[in-house]
Design a protein around this motif. Structure first.
Motif, PDB file in Angstrom:
ATOM      1  N   CYS A  49       0.827  -1.208   0.000  1.00  0.00           N
ATOM      2  CA  CYS A  49       0.000   0.000   0.000  1.00  0.00           C
ATOM      3  C   CYS A  49       0.861   1.257   0.000  1.00  0.00           C
ATOM      4  O   CYS A  49       1.693   1.451   0.888  1.00  0.00           O
ATOM      5  CB  CYS A  49      -0.928  -0.005   1.215  1.00  0.00           C
ATOM      6  SG  CYS A  49      -2.105   1.350   1.224  1.00  0.00           S
ATOM      7  N   GLY A  51      -0.728   4.302  -0.258  1.00  0.00           N
ATOM      8  CA  GLY A  51      -1.601   5.383   0.179  1.00  0.00           C
ATOM      9  C   GLY A  51      -2.363   6.004  -0.973  1.00  0.00           C
ATOM     10  O   GLY A  51      -3.245   6.846  -0.757  1.00  0.00           O
ATOM     11  N   GLY A  52      -2.040   5.614  -2.217  1.00  0.00           N
ATOM     12  CA  GLY A  52      -2.766   6.101  -3.384  1.00  0.00           C
ATOM     13  C   GLY A  52      -4.123   5.437  -3.517  1.00  0.00           C
ATOM     14  O   GLY A  52      -4.438   4.476  -2.807  1.00  0.00           O
ATOM     15  N   ARG A  53      -4.923   5.926  -4.454  1.00  0.00           N
ATOM     16  CA  ARG A  53      -6.306   5.440  -4.571  1.00  0.00           C
ATOM     17  C   ARG A  53      -6.375   3.953  -4.903  1.00  0.00           C
ATOM     18  O   ARG A  53      -7.230   3.227  -4.381  1.00  0.00           O
ATOM     19  CB  ARG A  53      -7.058   6.265  -5.619  1.00  0.00           C
ATOM     20  CG  ARG A  53      -6.521   6.150  -7.041  1.00  0.00           C
ATOM     21  CD  ARG A  53      -7.185   7.161  -7.946  1.00  0.00           C
ATOM     22  NE  ARG A  53      -6.663   8.496  -7.665  1.00  0.00           N
ATOM     23  CZ  ARG A  53      -7.237   9.626  -8.107  1.00  0.00           C
ATOM     24  NH1 ARG A  53      -8.346   9.549  -8.824  1.00  0.00           N
ATOM     25  NH2 ARG A  53      -6.707  10.797  -7.840  1.00  0.00           N
ATOM     26  N   MET A  56      -5.217   1.905  -1.743  1.00  0.00           N
ATOM     27  CA  MET A  56      -6.163   2.032  -0.633  1.00  0.00           C
ATOM     28  C   MET A  56      -7.438   1.241  -0.928  1.00  0.00           C
ATOM     29  O   MET A  56      -8.005   0.597  -0.039  1.00  0.00           O
ATOM     30  CB  MET A  56      -6.499   3.505  -0.380  1.00  0.00           C
ATOM     31  CG  MET A  56      -5.378   4.315   0.265  1.00  0.00           C
ATOM     32  SD  MET A  56      -4.673   3.590   1.772  1.00  0.00           S
ATOM     33  CE  MET A  56      -6.135   3.337   2.776  1.00  0.00           C
ATOM     34  N   ALA A  93      -0.653   6.450   5.434  1.00  0.00           N
ATOM     35  CA  ALA A  93      -1.135   5.204   4.809  1.00  0.00           C
ATOM     36  C   ALA A  93      -1.189   4.081   5.831  1.00  0.00           C
ATOM     37  O   ALA A  93      -2.140   3.288   5.855  1.00  0.00           O
ATOM     38  CB  ALA A  93      -0.228   4.825   3.641  1.00  0.00           C
ATOM     39  N   GLN A  96      -4.179   4.603   8.101  1.00  0.00           N
ATOM     40  CA  GLN A  96      -5.425   4.279   7.402  1.00  0.00           C
ATOM     41  C   GLN A  96      -5.627   2.767   7.306  1.00  0.00           C
ATOM     42  O   GLN A  96      -6.739   2.269   7.526  1.00  0.00           O
ATOM     43  CB  GLN A  96      -5.404   4.886   5.998  1.00  0.00           C
ATOM     44  CG  GLN A  96      -5.621   6.390   5.963  1.00  0.00           C
ATOM     45  CD  GLN A  96      -5.617   6.906   4.533  1.00  0.00           C
ATOM     46  OE1 GLN A  96      -4.578   6.948   3.890  1.00  0.00           O
ATOM     47  NE2 GLN A  96      -6.778   7.287   4.043  1.00  0.00           N
ATOM     48  N   THR A 196     -11.053   4.532  -7.947  1.00  0.00           N
ATOM     49  CA  THR A 196     -11.423   5.828  -7.386  1.00  0.00           C
ATOM     50  C   THR A 196     -12.848   5.788  -6.857  1.00  0.00           C
ATOM     51  O   THR A 196     -13.140   6.307  -5.771  1.00  0.00           O
ATOM     52  CB  THR A 196     -11.297   6.927  -8.454  1.00  0.00           C
ATOM     53  OG1 THR A 196      -9.963   6.955  -8.971  1.00  0.00           O
ATOM     54  CG2 THR A 196     -11.636   8.296  -7.868  1.00  0.00           C
ATOM     55  N   CYS A 199     -13.033   4.048  -3.488  1.00  0.00           N
ATOM     56  CA  CYS A 199     -12.598   4.920  -2.392  1.00  0.00           C
ATOM     57  C   CYS A 199     -13.673   5.948  -2.046  1.00  0.00           C
ATOM     58  O   CYS A 199     -13.947   6.213  -0.864  1.00  0.00           O
ATOM     59  CB  CYS A 199     -11.296   5.629  -2.773  1.00  0.00           C
ATOM     60  SG  CYS A 199      -9.842   4.552  -2.818  1.00  0.00           S
ATOM     61  N   TRP A 206      -7.300   9.167   0.074  1.00  0.00           N
ATOM     62  CA  TRP A 206      -6.079   8.695  -0.569  1.00  0.00           C
ATOM     63  C   TRP A 206      -5.135   9.861  -0.824  1.00  0.00           C
ATOM     64  O   TRP A 206      -5.523  11.026  -0.719  1.00  0.00           O
ATOM     65  CB  TRP A 206      -6.407   7.966  -1.881  1.00  0.00           C
ATOM     66  CG  TRP A 206      -6.901   8.868  -2.990  1.00  0.00           C
ATOM     67  CD1 TRP A 206      -6.153   9.641  -3.835  1.00  0.00           C
ATOM     68  CD2 TRP A 206      -8.264   9.102  -3.347  1.00  0.00           C
ATOM     69  NE1 TRP A 206      -6.950  10.337  -4.700  1.00  0.00           N
ATOM     70  CE2 TRP A 206      -8.258  10.018  -4.433  1.00  0.00           C
ATOM     71  CE3 TRP A 206      -9.488   8.626  -2.883  1.00  0.00           C
ATOM     72  CZ2 TRP A 206      -9.428  10.460  -5.048  1.00  0.00           C
ATOM     73  CZ3 TRP A 206     -10.650   9.074  -3.495  1.00  0.00           C
ATOM     74  CH2 TRP A 206     -10.616   9.971  -4.558  1.00  0.00           C
ATOM     75  N   TRP A 207      -3.910   9.503  -1.159  1.00  0.00           N
ATOM     76  CA  TRP A 207      -2.859  10.481  -1.418  1.00  0.00           C
ATOM     77  C   TRP A 207      -2.453  10.371  -2.882  1.00  0.00           C
ATOM     78  O   TRP A 207      -2.254   9.271  -3.401  1.00  0.00           O
ATOM     79  CB  TRP A 207      -1.661  10.183  -0.517  1.00  0.00           C
ATOM     80  CG  TRP A 207      -0.413  10.980  -0.814  1.00  0.00           C
ATOM     81  CD1 TRP A 207      -0.189  12.295  -0.546  1.00  0.00           C
ATOM     82  CD2 TRP A 207       0.795  10.495  -1.411  1.00  0.00           C
ATOM     83  NE1 TRP A 207       1.080  12.667  -0.940  1.00  0.00           N
ATOM     84  CE2 TRP A 207       1.708  11.570  -1.479  1.00  0.00           C
ATOM     85  CE3 TRP A 207       1.194   9.249  -1.897  1.00  0.00           C
ATOM     86  CZ2 TRP A 207       2.990  11.449  -2.004  1.00  0.00           C
ATOM     87  CZ3 TRP A 207       2.467   9.125  -2.430  1.00  0.00           C
ATOM     88  CH2 TRP A 207       3.353  10.209  -2.477  1.00  0.00           C
TER      89      TRP A 207
END
Length: 363
Positions: A49, A51-53, A56, A93, A96, A196, A199, A206-207
């Motif tokens: 992970c 931390g991006g869409r 996540m 991340a 989360q 996306t 999420c 997300w980052w």
């Protein structure tokens, strides 16, 4: 919770991906309604992970699917330390993933060697090494990667820029082995738009990596200093989609399956031919039966030569391969073929010897 279309497809993709590597329901209890805790010795799956869409969404869905199967699900967050604020993004991340119920959550800082092949390749090498090390330490059954259909299409375009032939069209495999660790990509059939949506539907933050062009106008090409994949994603793919009226990413991604089948068949043919054509030289080189090589199909001839050069650890170009093949197919007494790393290939009678320079004499 109400499952949207994107979430249902993501759940199905992860369930199918886990099943393809032998991870199904661990106990009859998990076929019953209600929540059941996984056994402490149940298989462990780790989600890579960032931390991006995409990752996540994969972390969220994987935790749900694993819980329904009685499989433990954790996460690994790799901090490449290449950007200002990367440690904050990694910590976020990790928090989360913990809130989503993944356990264990491991955060690892890596050192990226940019001296050999550049920053992108160095980061990938460091990342996979760290992922495989952590997975081995925890005895994980698999590491899940969040590559999507869009990533697959970008990979094909990048490979076409860098190489040619069938291998440039094969893209990323659903499952690979890296240092004895199984890596699976369950989202290769899902688009970035779908991850996306997952999420957003599930209220997951997300980052966006700034090197991917986040926040920049889609009409402005990224500067040359940005990673190649980011420039392909931000500039090339949107242009192609507009030019073709859509569907380019899906077309490129779907073509990888048949290309990989062709590649697997050619590799099998090459392995069979190699066993009959190439043998080891007593002084560390290789001996190629020129007559036997000549009788094979052109596609197999070049692959046999490439396999031989790879066995010796020689970095080569297509020109090197063609020159060695010509020693078999268009022999007219030409001299040796100079190769990198102090090697050369020379034909004598019906044998092509690939040796270190200076070891051809008295043979």
């Amino acid at each position: 919770m109400v499952y949207s279309s994107s979430l249902r497809q993501a759940v199905g993709a992860v369930r199918s991906g886990l099943g393809s590597i032998g991870l199904g329901s661990q106990d009859a209890r998990f076929a019953l309604h209600g929540e059941h805790a996984a056994s402490t010795d149940a298989p462990l799956v780790l989600v890579a992970c960032s931390g991006g869409r995409d990752s996540m969404a994969l972390a969220f869905v994987s935790q749900k699917v694993c819980a329904s199967l009685g499989v433990r699900c954790g996460a690994i967050i790799i901090d490449h330390r290449l950007q200002l604020g990367s440690s904050d993004a990694a910590r976020t991340a990790a928090m989360q993933c913990g809130r989503l119920g993944l356990s264990p959550v491991i955060r690892v800082e890596v050192d990226v060697d940019v001296s050999r092949a550049g920053e992108e390749a160095g980061a990938r090498e460091a990342r996979y090494q760290a992922l495989s090390d952590v997975a081995t330490w925890f005895g994980a059954a698999a590491v899940l990667l969040a590559h999507t259909l869009d990533d697959q299409a970008e990979t094909v375009l990048i490979d076409l820029m860098r190489s040619s032939g069938v291998s440039a069209l094969t893209g990323m495999s659903d499952v690979i082995d890296w240092n004895g660790v199984t890596f699976a990509r369950p989202f290769l059939g899902l688009t970035r738009e779908q991850t996306t949506a997952v999420c957003r539907d599930c209220k997951i933050a997300w980052w966006d990596d700034p090197t991917n062009g986040a926040g920049m106008s889609p009409d402005a090409p990224l500067p040359q200093g940005y990673p190649l994949r980011s420039r392909v994603r931000h500039t090339v793919m949107p242009f192609l989609e507009r030019f073709a009226g859509g569907g380019v990413a899906r077309h490129l991604a779907y073509g990888t399956k048949s290309a990989r089948q062709d590649e697997d068949f050619l590799n099998a043919c090459c392995d069979e031919a190699y066993s009959h054509i190439v043998r080891c030289d007593a002084k560390g080189g290789l001996l190629i039966d020129a007559s036997a090589l000549q009788t094979r199909h052109a596609a197999i001839r070049s692959r046999v030569v490439m396999h031989a050069l790879n066995e010796l650890g020689i970095a080569f170009t297509s020109a090197h391969v063609d020159s060695i093949v010509n020693l078999a197919t268009h022999w007219h007494g030409q001299g040796e073929v100079s190769l990198p790393s102090g090697y050369s290939a020379k034909r004598k009678k019906h044998v092509i010897r690939v040796c270190k320079n200076g070891t051809h004499a008295n043979r």
